[in-house]
Motif scaffolding. Structure first.
Motif, short mmCIF file in Angstrom:
data_model
loop_
_atom_site.label_atom_id
_atom_site.label_comp_id
_atom_site.label_asym_id
_atom_site.label_seq_id
_atom_site.Cartn_x
_atom_site.Cartn_y
_atom_site.Cartn_z
N GLU A 149 -11.90 -1.50 13.91
CA GLU A 149 -13.30 -1.73 14.27
C GLU A 149 -13.71 -3.17 13.95
O GLU A 149 -14.33 -3.85 14.77
N ARG A 150 -13.36 -3.63 12.76
CA ARG A 150 -13.70 -5.01 12.37
C ARG A 150 -12.98 -6.03 13.26
O ARG A 150 -13.54 -7.07 13.60
N GLN A 151 -11.74 -5.74 13.62
CA GLN A 151 -11.00 -6.64 14.51
C GLN A 151 -11.69 -6.72 15.87
O GLN A 151 -11.80 -7.80 16.46
N GLY A 152 -12.17 -5.60 16.36
CA GLY A 152 -12.90 -5.58 17.63
C GLY A 152 -14.18 -6.39 17.55
O GLY A 152 -14.51 -7.15 18.47
N GLU A 153 -14.91 -6.23 16.45
CA GLU A 153 -16.14 -6.99 16.27
C GLU A 153 -15.87 -8.49 16.21
O GLU A 153 -16.61 -9.29 16.80
N ALA A 154 -14.80 -8.88 15.53
CA ALA A 154 -14.45 -10.30 15.44
C ALA A 154 -14.04 -10.84 16.81
O ALA A 154 -14.39 -11.97 17.17
N SER A 155 -13.34 -10.04 17.58
CA SER A 155 -12.92 -10.47 18.91
C SER A 155 -14.11 -10.63 19.84
O SER A 155 -14.15 -11.57 20.65
N VAL A 156 -15.09 -9.74 19.73
CA VAL A 156 -16.31 -9.88 20.53
C VAL A 156 -17.04 -11.15 20.14
O VAL A 156 -17.56 -11.88 21.00
N ASP A 157 -17.06 -11.48 18.85
CA ASP A 157 -17.70 -12.70 18.39
C ASP A 157 -16.99 -13.93 18.96
O ASP A 157 -17.64 -14.90 19.38
N GLN B 235 -18.01 -14.21 22.57
CA GLN B 235 -19.39 -14.68 22.70
C GLN B 235 -19.50 -16.18 22.41
O GLN B 235 -20.17 -16.90 23.14
#
Length: 93
Positions: free
Chosen positions: A68-76, A79
């Motif tokens: 989940e954290r890896q996905g959030e970092a990738s979205v960042d 962006q």
């Protein structure tokens, strides 16, 4: 040496996060399956071996949180790459 773009790195990160989350959910599902009731010693030893091969629920849940954290970092990353490209060509994305 080839350097990938930020968009490619972000997409690779999202794909890895999705893959990791899928594996973690499979591991949680396997850990929660109850072994069948064994009526003989042979079935009992097979059930014990099956339990020993199942993944640990705690480590599977931790893996899910990491994904989940890896996905959030990738979205960042995606962006910020989009914002940077928008500012370079002076277009609000």
């Amino acid at each position: 040496m080839q350097i990938s773009s930020a968009f490619a790195a972000g997409m690779q990160g999202l794909q890895a996060a999705q893959s990791g989350l899928t594996q973690a959910t499979v591991d949680v599902a396997q850990a929660s399956v109850q072994p069948t009731s064994a009526s003989s010693a042979e079935n009992s030893s097979n059930a014990v071996a099956a339990v020993g091969n199942r993944p640990d629920t705690t480590s599977a849940l931790v893996s899910a949180m990491v994904s989940e954290r890896q996905g959030e970092a990738s979205v960042d990353v995606l962006q910020r790459a989009s914002d940077t490209l928008g500012s370079i060509i002076d277009i609000e994305v």
